[in-house]
Design an enzyme around this catalytic site. Sequence first.
Site, short mmCIF file in Angstrom:
data_model
loop_
_atom_site.label_atom_id
_atom_site.label_comp_id
_atom_site.label_asym_id
_atom_site.label_seq_id
_atom_site.Cartn_x
_atom_site.Cartn_y
_atom_site.Cartn_z
N ASN A 185 127.41 76.54 82.73
CA ASN A 185 127.57 75.77 83.96
C ASN A 185 128.55 74.65 83.63
O ASN A 185 128.18 73.70 82.95
CB ASN A 185 126.21 75.22 84.41
CG ASN A 185 126.34 74.27 85.60
OD1 ASN A 185 127.40 74.15 86.21
ND2 ASN A 185 125.24 73.60 85.94
N LYS B 6 129.79 72.52 85.56
CA LYS B 6 129.63 71.33 86.42
C LYS B 6 131.01 70.89 86.92
O LYS B 6 131.82 71.73 87.30
CB LYS B 6 128.88 70.24 85.66
CG LYS B 6 127.54 70.80 85.10
CD LYS B 6 126.57 69.77 84.66
CE LYS B 6 125.29 70.47 84.18
NZ LYS B 6 124.25 69.54 83.81
N HIS C 243 120.33 73.81 91.64
CA HIS C 243 120.39 73.00 90.41
C HIS C 243 119.78 71.63 90.69
O HIS C 243 119.93 71.09 91.79
CB HIS C 243 121.85 72.87 89.94
CG HIS C 243 121.93 72.30 88.55
ND1 HIS C 243 121.81 70.96 88.30
CD2 HIS C 243 122.07 72.91 87.35
CE1 HIS C 243 121.89 70.76 86.98
NE2 HIS C 243 122.05 71.93 86.39
N GLU D 20 120.74 68.79 89.92
CA GLU D 20 121.71 67.78 90.35
C GLU D 20 121.99 67.89 91.85
O GLU D 20 122.22 66.89 92.52
CB GLU D 20 123.00 67.92 89.51
CG GLU D 20 122.77 67.39 88.09
CD GLU D 20 123.61 68.03 87.01
OE1 GLU D 20 124.61 68.69 87.33
OE2 GLU D 20 123.25 67.86 85.83
N GLU E 273 114.87 74.55 83.91
CA GLU E 273 115.61 73.40 83.39
C GLU E 273 114.81 72.12 83.60
O GLU E 273 114.84 71.54 84.70
CB GLU E 273 116.95 73.27 84.12
CG GLU E 273 117.88 74.43 83.92
CD GLU E 273 119.35 74.01 84.05
OE1 GLU E 273 120.13 74.43 83.20
OE2 GLU E 273 119.69 73.26 84.98
N GLY F 108 121.56 67.16 79.84
CA GLY F 108 122.61 66.21 79.48
C GLY F 108 122.13 65.02 78.68
O GLY F 108 122.84 64.04 78.52
N SER G 97 120.29 70.82 77.27
CA SER G 97 120.75 70.50 75.91
C SER G 97 120.67 71.69 74.95
O SER G 97 120.31 71.52 73.78
CB SER G 97 120.00 69.28 75.37
OG SER G 97 120.22 68.16 76.20
N GLY H 25 126.94 71.15 78.91
CA GLY H 25 127.96 70.55 78.04
C GLY H 25 128.51 71.49 76.97
O GLY H 25 129.73 71.54 76.76
P1 13P Z 1 123.28 70.43 79.41
O1 13P Z 1 123.32 71.72 78.62
O2 13P Z 1 124.54 69.66 79.37
O3 13P Z 1 122.06 69.63 79.07
O4 13P Z 1 123.12 70.86 80.95
C1 13P Z 1 122.12 71.77 81.31
C2 13P Z 1 122.34 72.18 82.71
O5 13P Z 1 122.13 71.42 83.63
C3 13P Z 1 122.84 73.53 82.95
O6 13P Z 1 122.76 73.86 84.29
#
Ligand code: 13P
Length: 254
Positions: free
Chosen positions: A9, A11, A94, A96, A166, A172, A212, A234
């Site tokens: 992802n 983002k 998601h 977010e 998640e 993150g 993560s 990330g």
């Molecule tokens: P990270 O791997 O950066 O923690 O993000 C996870 C995520 O939200 C994937 O959708």
Amino acid sequence: MRRKVIAGNWKMYHNPAETKEFFEKFTELVKDTPNEVIICVPYIDVAAALESTAGTNIKIGTQNLNHEEAGALTGDVSCKMLQDIGIKYSIIGHSERRQYHHETDDFINLKIKAAFAHDIVPILCVGESLLEREKGIAKYKICTQIVMDFDGLTAEQAKKVVIAYEPIWAIGTGKTASAEDANEACKWIREEIRSLYGDEVADAIIIQYGGSVKPTNAKELFSMSDIDGGLVGGASLKPEDFAEIVNFERNENI
Ligand code: 13P
């Protein structure tokens, strides 16, 4: 045995030039993997990503879609538009988007149904906040999301959904859920699916872990009984790192 599905992802990162550069390296690094590889890119990168991955084992998805076919919906992209250009996967729900765009489970359910109507596989995200985990209601939160988000789906559709567990506190932050805790939550989800749809769907459905995930912890997480791969933020931005995660079986340090 279930296959492993590993999705990135991106983002709100990478422009089309960076997208091309990424795939110039990444494609070669993952060409022999037995695992399914999906990368969910920002809308502006879709054309470059589809072009760069044509004829490879890498699938391209988006990070959101609008459930309407078309309409006066400024700034949105419809499921029909994505279908028209050959998109087969999209992240839906998601945390977010739930947090910053106030997406509710009812709305997410509409998007999942629209995705299926346009031959797009939803990668549905669920997960609890830190407070919900500390208060002992993580299972309740996750299972409620599953019941609401799957409302009205047939068994045939349910089986195709990729669920990403998640935990919000692990996204993150560099804090990964322990492999045991992540596996326990994925089991809660599988049992909820079992109670809704029975053994065949529950035993076949793909449940990923996200939060993560890194080259150093992917093998431990993805080797757990109920974790069928990952959704990676990330660490999916760099071709070498994401390839190491996709090729997790080759990691000899764990
Ligand atoms: P990270 O791997 O950066 O923690 O993000 C996870 C995520 O939200 C994937 O959708």
